[in-house]
Design a protein around this motif. Structure first.
Motif, PDB file in Angstrom:
ATOM      1  N   GLN A   1      20.060  54.586  68.656  1.00 14.49           N
ATOM      2  CA  GLN A   1      19.790  53.726  67.509  1.00 14.49           C
ATOM      3  C   GLN A   1      19.620  52.293  68.008  1.00 14.49           C
ATOM      4  O   GLN A   1      18.534  51.760  68.023  1.00 14.49           O
ATOM      5  CB  GLN A   1      20.913  53.830  66.472  1.00 14.49           C
TER       6      GLN A   1
ATOM      7  N   HIS B   1      26.338  53.947  66.231  1.00 14.68           N
ATOM      8  CA  HIS B   1      25.407  54.855  65.554  1.00 14.68           C
ATOM      9  C   HIS B   1      24.342  55.434  66.487  1.00 14.68           C
ATOM     10  O   HIS B   1      23.807  54.746  67.356  1.00 14.68           O
ATOM     11  CB  HIS B   1      24.714  54.130  64.409  1.00 14.68           C
TER      12      HIS B   1
ATOM     13  N   HIS C   1      22.516  57.174  61.716  1.00 12.34           N
ATOM     14  CA  HIS C   1      21.729  56.161  61.004  1.00 12.34           C
ATOM     15  C   HIS C   1      20.865  56.804  59.929  1.00 12.34           C
ATOM     16  O   HIS C   1      20.823  56.336  58.784  1.00 12.34           O
ATOM     17  CB  HIS C   1      20.841  55.408  62.003  1.00 12.34           C
TER      18      HIS C   1
ATOM     19  N   TYR D   1      20.030  49.019  58.677  1.00 15.12           N
ATOM     20  CA  TYR D   1      20.031  48.422  60.012  1.00 15.12           C
ATOM     21  C   TYR D   1      20.505  46.966  59.969  1.00 15.12           C
ATOM     22  O   TYR D   1      21.108  46.474  60.935  1.00 15.12           O
ATOM     23  CB  TYR D   1      18.681  48.587  60.730  1.00 15.12           C
TER      24      TYR D   1
END
Length: 446
Positions: free
Chosen positions: A51, A62, A67, A255
């Protein structure tokens, strides 16, 4: 564009129209999409794909899989909230056609679950590594043998387009790929255009591209079934499916907040400094007494994260509904959170993540390693694919072919298809399997 078409339950190969009011509520078509994605081998491989921090063995950082699951949860909430408001505004969708609030949530959740399914190993540096091989590495030699759009597909290798390929590409025993509903495929396509022309306008739908030349026919079929507005007939560019804005917003929310959280947990961002920025985002909803009672960094970050995600979900829903007419006409040219009242706070958080996490020594070092791994794999497998096309197989090529799974089909009829098949194969590898394969072809023992 109209919601009746946009919510199409059609799947690849259907000969009869699927009506929402005739659906089995215990096995709804849009929910089947979610199941098909989560049980696919391509989705499972995301558990070992980068990620932000490549090849991290830290349990709280993550992966692409965690994610994607989180983006899907946020997407479901966005879809349900928008669905409730859409059905209130357009009651015929429910009264005549039978659509329900959860339909919107199920579509966005399935598309969000799949949003990273086409990403290669080693994060976004993996995309860049594949592209660089063809734009400035050994793959430059193929430029004269491909059409401009075919070559651009390789030079700007795009995870979104690769994801559409994975979801829709037919192969032996799996006609139509995962056979998702066209509504879910539409919501998945954030950039409904080909690789060329590159960024012809500042419209958000032109930021990247969403299908390879190998999937052009499938893409057009989906776009036409959904009634997506044509933005550029010559270059086959369409307006976004409205629910794609929600998929994008779910990704942006996750994010922004969760990569920031990873940076705190890794010690790359100082806790006091970081929490100050999160508090700015949730200052209108924070319970100061509850927050003051939390004793650990993890608990404080978790509390603020939950508030921040909730705040941004409500903001995205409000922006969507305030701009529904422009979205349906294809004229809304930016991401939902790009016009948010929290834009400044979001930018501050992202800037800190870029400086302290994305550009950290650990991330940069491992991205460099990823570049070398993918370059090494491409050098071997692309050369073999080219030799298959040219009927010039060496003894070494014959051995390389035995390493490829049966699903990788190479022939002497299309160089482009051969090159795309190799890129698809490599893109599906997990970080660890890419490393393992790289060592094998270099003759190293593990």
């Amino acid at each position: 564009m109209n919601w009746e078409q946009l919510l199409s339950l059609k799947r690849f190969g259907d000969t009869n129209k699927r009506l929402r009011k005739e659906q089995d509520e215990t096995r709804l078509g849009f929910e089947v999409d979610y199941d098909r994605v989560i049980f696919s081998s391509e989705f499972r491989s995301l558990q070992d794909k980068t990620q932000v921090v490549p090849l991290s063995k830290t349990d709280f950082v993550h992966t692409r899989l965690t994610h994607s699951l989180e983006v899907s949860v946020v997407g479901r909430s966005l879809g349900r909230q928008v669905g409730r408001l859409i059905l209130e505004k357009h009651p015929h969708l429910q009264n005549i056609h039978g659509y329900q609030i959860n339909d919107f949530g199920a579509i966005v959740a399935a598309a969000a679950l799949a949003h990273d399914i086409g990403n290669p190993p080693f994060g976004h540096s993996g995309e860049k590594a594949i592209g660089a091989y063809f734009s400035e590495g050994k793959g430059v030699k193929f430029k004269s043998e491909l059409t401009p759009k075919q070559y651009q597909d390789l030079c700007d290798f795009e995870g979104n387009a690769n994801g559409f390929k994975i979801l829709t590409e037919s192969r032996e025993g799996r006609k139509g790929g995962l056979r998702l509903s066209y509504a879910t495929l539409g919501a998945f396509m954030k950039y409904p255009k080909a690789s060329l022309p590159k960024k012809p306008t500042s419209h958000i739908a032109d930021k990247k591209y969403g299908f390879f030349q190998s999937e052009e026919e499938t893409f057009i079929e989906v776009a036409e079934e959904l009634g997506l507005k044509i933005r550029d007939a010559k270059n086959k560019a369409f307006a976004r499916h409205p629910l794609a804005y929600l998929v994008e917003a779910a990704d942006d929310i996750c994010y922004t907040i969760i990569d920031f959280e990873d940076g705190i947990n890794l010690g790359l961002i100082e806790e006091d400094y970081a929490l100050e920025y999160l508090i700015k985002l949730v200052k209108d909803t924070i319970n100061t007494d509850k927050y003051a009672a939390l004793k650990t960094t993890e608990d404080r970050v978790s509390y603020l994260r939950a508030l921040a995600i909730g705040t941004l979900i409500n903001e995205a829903v409000s922006i969507f509904m305030n701009n529904e007419d422009k979205i349906l006409s294809g004229d809304f040219d930016t991401g939902l959170l790009d016009v948010s009242r929290y834009k400044a706070q979001i930018k501050d958080i992202i800037d800190i993540s870029i400086k302290n996490v994305y550009q950290s020594t650990e991330v940069v070092d491992k991205e460099i390693a990823g570049y070398k791994v993918l370059e090494g794999l491409l050098s071997v497998f692309v050369n073999t694919a080219s030799n298959v096309f040219n009927n010039t197989l060496s003894s070494y090529d014959s051995l390389v072919l035995k390493m490829l799974p049966e699903t990788v089909k190479l022939s002497n009829t299309s160089l482009y298809d051969n090159l795309m098949a190799i890129c698809l194969y490599i893109s599906k590898l997990s970080d660890s399997n890419a490393m393992l394969l790289y060592h094998k072809i270099r003759g190293n023992t593990i």
